[in-house]
Design a protein around this motif. Structure first.
Motif: not given
Length: 212
Positions: A54-68, A93-105
């Motif tokens: 899963p994402p770990d906060g490193d912007p270069n973690q994945y060699p390419e953009t995940p594609h759904l 909207r889930a990202r926005q809710v999560f980040e609004s409460v705990d952006p570092e989590g």
């Protein structure tokens, strides 16, 4: 290998109902699954791993953009939270809710999303909970604690069969979401629970950790 019997805390748990919750992706029902796949999952694996992390906060973690990609024959459009291969996929909207409460989590990786007709779908993200805290009060909690070399840290918290979890609040500080070193479960506190409920996010199951 040393494999000691599973143990349970024997001290009566302090009632902490309504304070902390286990966050899980809820079932679709009827044997259905989300109608999406990660098309390039195999190319997102970290070197030396046989799975995608899963994402770990490193912007270069994945060699390419995940594609759904949408796969209608598997199920419907993704809800605000889905889980594929152990990784959360969340809506904007889930990202926005999560980040609004705990952006570092949390950590997020934006995905491309192709619908079945070839058009672009709504914005979704891979999501990881990046905070780990050894905050469970083992003496006050009721759960199975498995001591075994089969686990990376020699210990595993099992909630199978029910549990009553008590957390050391001084060890949590200002954290609203966290994992423990000894399980894959994600936990949150009441403020994040309430924000999720108020936003009406779909696909999220919040289970009281004091009565799992």
């Amino acid at each position: 290998m040393t494999d000691q019997p599973a143990t349970s805390a024997t001290s009566p748990a302090v009632p902490h109902a309504g304070k902390f919750y286990v966050i899980e992706s809820s079932f679709h029902g009827g044997g259905k699954v989300p109608g999406i796949e990660i098309a390039n999952r195999d190319r997102l694996w970290a070197p030396g791993w046989a799975v995608m992390l899963p994402p770990d906060g490193d912007p270069n973690q994945y060699p390419e953009t995940p594609h759904l990609v949408q796969v209608p024959e598997k199920g419907g459009m993704p809800r605000d939270l889905e889980e594929l291969a152990g990784i959360w996929i969340v809506s904007e909207r889930a990202r926005q809710v999560f980040e609004s409460v705990d952006p570092e989590g949390f950590a997020f990786a934006a995905c491309d999303f192709t619908l079945a007709d070839g058009s672009s779908g709504p914005q979704y993200y891979l999501c990881g909970v990046v905070r780990t805290l050894d905050a469970l009060d083992e003496e006050a909690s009721r759960l199975r604690i498995i001591l075994s070399d089969d686990y990376p840290k020699g210990k595993h918290y099992s909630l199978v069969g029910g549990a009553n979890l008590v957390f050391k609040e001084h060890a949590l500080g200002s954290a609203h979401v966290f994992r423990t070193p000894f399980s894959s479960n994600v936990f949150c506190d009441r403020p994040l629970h309430d924000a999720i409920k108020e936003a009406g996010l779909s696909g999220i199951w919040l289970i009281d950790a004091a009565d799992y």
